[in-house]
Design an enzyme around this catalytic site. Structure first.
Site, PDB file in Angstrom:
ATOM      1  N   ASP A  58       0.830  -1.213   0.000  1.00 37.82           N
ATOM      2  CA  ASP A  58       0.000   0.000   0.000  1.00 37.82           C
ATOM      3  C   ASP A  58       0.866   1.266   0.000  1.00 37.82           C
ATOM      4  O   ASP A  58       2.003   1.256   0.462  1.00 37.82           O
ATOM      5  CB  ASP A  58      -0.905  -0.020   1.238  1.00 37.82           C
ATOM      6  N   GLY A  59       0.302   2.340  -0.512  1.00 38.31           N
ATOM      7  CA  GLY A  59       0.955   3.652  -0.426  1.00 38.31           C
ATOM      8  C   GLY A  59       1.476   4.183  -1.754  1.00 38.31           C
ATOM      9  O   GLY A  59       2.132   5.232  -1.782  1.00 38.31           O
TER      10      GLY A  59
ATOM     11  N   HIS B  88       2.231   3.440  -8.875  1.00 35.26           N
ATOM     12  CA  HIS B  88       2.046   2.008  -9.171  1.00 35.26           C
ATOM     13  C   HIS B  88       3.227   1.491  -9.999  1.00 35.26           C
ATOM     14  O   HIS B  88       3.737   0.401  -9.765  1.00 35.26           O
ATOM     15  CB  HIS B  88       0.741   1.782  -9.947  1.00 35.26           C
TER      16      HIS B  88
ATOM     17  N   LEU C 123      10.671 -20.786  -4.990  1.00 35.03           N
ATOM     18  CA  LEU C 123       9.781 -19.869  -4.266  1.00 35.03           C
ATOM     19  C   LEU C 123       8.460 -19.834  -5.008  1.00 35.03           C
ATOM     20  O   LEU C 123       8.444 -19.806  -6.238  1.00 35.03           O
ATOM     21  CB  LEU C 123      10.416 -18.464  -4.248  1.00 35.03           C
TER      22      LEU C 123
HETATM   23  C1  IPE Z   1      -5.353  -2.541   0.063  1.00 29.53           C
HETATM   24  O1  IPE Z   1      -5.077  -1.201  -0.134  1.00 29.53           O
HETATM   25  C2  IPE Z   1      -5.365  -3.285  -1.234  1.00 29.53           C
HETATM   26  C3  IPE Z   1      -4.068  -3.467  -1.874  1.00 29.53           C
HETATM   27  C4  IPE Z   1      -2.920  -3.056  -1.426  1.00 29.53           C
HETATM   28  C5  IPE Z   1      -4.092  -4.185  -3.121  1.00 29.53           C
HETATM   29  P1  IPE Z   1      -6.236  -0.114  -0.286  1.00 29.53           P
HETATM   30  O2  IPE Z   1      -5.558   1.168  -0.507  1.00 29.53           O
HETATM   31  O3  IPE Z   1      -7.215  -0.560  -1.295  1.00 29.53           O
HETATM   32  O4  IPE Z   1      -6.908  -0.168   1.140  1.00 29.53           O
HETATM   33  P2  IPE Z   1      -7.759   0.941   1.919  1.00 29.53           P
HETATM   34  O5  IPE Z   1      -8.814   1.429   0.989  1.00 29.53           O
HETATM   35  O6  IPE Z   1      -6.819   2.025   2.311  1.00 29.53           O
HETATM   36  O7  IPE Z   1      -8.275   0.232   3.125  1.00 29.53           O
HETATM   37  C1  IPE Z   2      -1.711   0.289  -3.274  1.00 26.20           C
HETATM   38  O1  IPE Z   2      -1.459   1.648  -3.277  1.00 26.20           O
HETATM   39  C2  IPE Z   2      -1.939  -0.274  -4.657  1.00 26.20           C
HETATM   40  C3  IPE Z   2      -3.319  -0.721  -4.883  1.00 26.20           C
HETATM   41  C4  IPE Z   2      -4.277  -0.708  -4.029  1.00 26.20           C
HETATM   42  C5  IPE Z   2      -3.605  -1.240  -6.210  1.00 26.20           C
HETATM   43  P1  IPE Z   2      -2.653   2.695  -3.290  1.00 26.20           P
HETATM   44  O2  IPE Z   2      -3.046   2.959  -4.690  1.00 26.20           O
HETATM   45  O3  IPE Z   2      -3.759   2.261  -2.410  1.00 26.20           O
HETATM   46  O4  IPE Z   2      -1.934   3.975  -2.683  1.00 26.20           O
HETATM   47  P2  IPE Z   2      -2.475   4.915  -1.527  1.00 26.20           P
HETATM   48  O5  IPE Z   2      -2.807   4.038  -0.364  1.00 26.20           O
HETATM   49  O6  IPE Z   2      -3.669   5.626  -2.068  1.00 26.20           O
HETATM   50  O7  IPE Z   2      -1.332   5.818  -1.231  1.00 26.20           O
HETATM   51 MG    MG Z   3      -4.083   2.463  -0.421  1.00 23.30          MG
END
Ligand code: IPE
Ligand code: IPE
Ligand code: MG
Length: 273
Positions: A37-38, A54, A148
């Protein structure tokens, strides 16, 4: 032993030494699962579009896969796209699907060279045709690899997984294959889409948030959690090593008390750790 190299850079001696030290300093997880995430926040902080984050995250995937393979960790699950992520703007969803196609095309050969098997869980039929085809092809090409296993959770959610298991159970009951009294944890577990993968020992979430976001709800019942403040595109093996170090300091009691635990927990022995 075959060397693992998905990156162009060669593994440094210092890094190899760090991996040896980690292996010697305690148990290493048999299965690491990561909520990557992030990406969006990482891009935004740089004044860029979310998709830029991404794209940058692909390098983190490569480094993490490579480090896990080098360390002899047999299972890695990556949460790449959740059921709820379909609700994002179409432009972002399309960009993510495009990125998946590109990455599969680019990395499959390297997975083969490094004896890495790719599998996937989730509602894969919801993926665009092209994406679905590329994915199935990469899975087929890597199916005999042993070093793996990387599982991509794509169009996945824990509730969906449990609901599809419940549906299969109702069909089995209707068909007389099992009675209601036969429905137990083992049966549910065996019908989850992750049934061939052991439960994660260590579950990492990057991006600093303390939630599961509908990831492996059943499977993570006793996973050790590690929340990293780093955004996924900044996540590299050093942070992975920190999470393993943290894991090694935990006492996994599985509901028991300390005094009942043997030096080496029986679950970990059976998991081959
Ligand atoms: C969780 O992240 C899903 C993935 C990393 C694929 P999200 O960004 O979708 O989660 P929320 O919305 O912050 O809970
Ligand atoms: C995780 O990063 C990737 C996916 C959920 C596909 P995010 O796109 O959720 O990035 P943030 O959390 O908004 O920073
Ligand atoms: Mg996110």
């Amino acid at each position: 032993m075959k060397t693992v190299s998905l990156n162009r850079k060669k593994q440094t001696e210092k890094d190899a030494q760090r991996q040896v030290e980690l292996r010697e300093s305690g148990r290493v997880p048999n299965h690491i699962a990561i909520i990557m995430d992030g990406n969006g926040r990482w891009a935004k902080e740089r004044g860029n579009m979310r998709v830029f984050g991404h794209q940058a995250g692909v390098d983190s995937v490569r480094d993490t896969v490579e480090a896990c393979a080098q360390m002899g960790i047999p299972h890695l699950t990556l949460f790449a796209f959740s059921t709820e992520n379909w609700m994002r703007p179409a432009s972002e969803v399309n960009a993510l699907m495009q990125l998946l196609i590109q990455s599969l095309r680019k990395e499959t050969r390297k997975l083969v060279e490094n004896d890495i098997k790719l599998v996937a869980v989730g509602q894969l039929e919801r993926l665009p045709d092209k994406c679905h085809r590329e994915l199935l092809e990469a899975i087929e090409i890597t199916k005999d690899n042993k070093r793996l296993q990387v599982c991509l959770a794509l169009s996945y959610s824990g509730r969906w997984d449990l609901a599809q298991a419940a549906r299969k159970i109702s069909e089995m009951v209707i068909n007389g294959e099992v009675g209601p009294e036969d429905v137990n944890e083992e049966l549910v577990q065996s019908l989850l889409t992750t049934n061939s993968i052991p439960d994660p020992d260590l579950l990492i979430r990057t991006g600093g948030e303390f939630r599961l976001s509908n990831f492996l709800l059943w499977q993570a019942a006793y996973s050790e959690l590690y929340i990293s403040k780093k955004y996924w595109p900044d996540f590299r093996r050093d942070e992975l090593y920190k999470s393993i170090e943290s894991y090694q300091k935990r006492e996994r009691r599985f509901g028991k008390i300390s005094e009942q635990l043997e030096k080496k927990d029986m679950r970990q022995v059976s998991a081959g750790v």
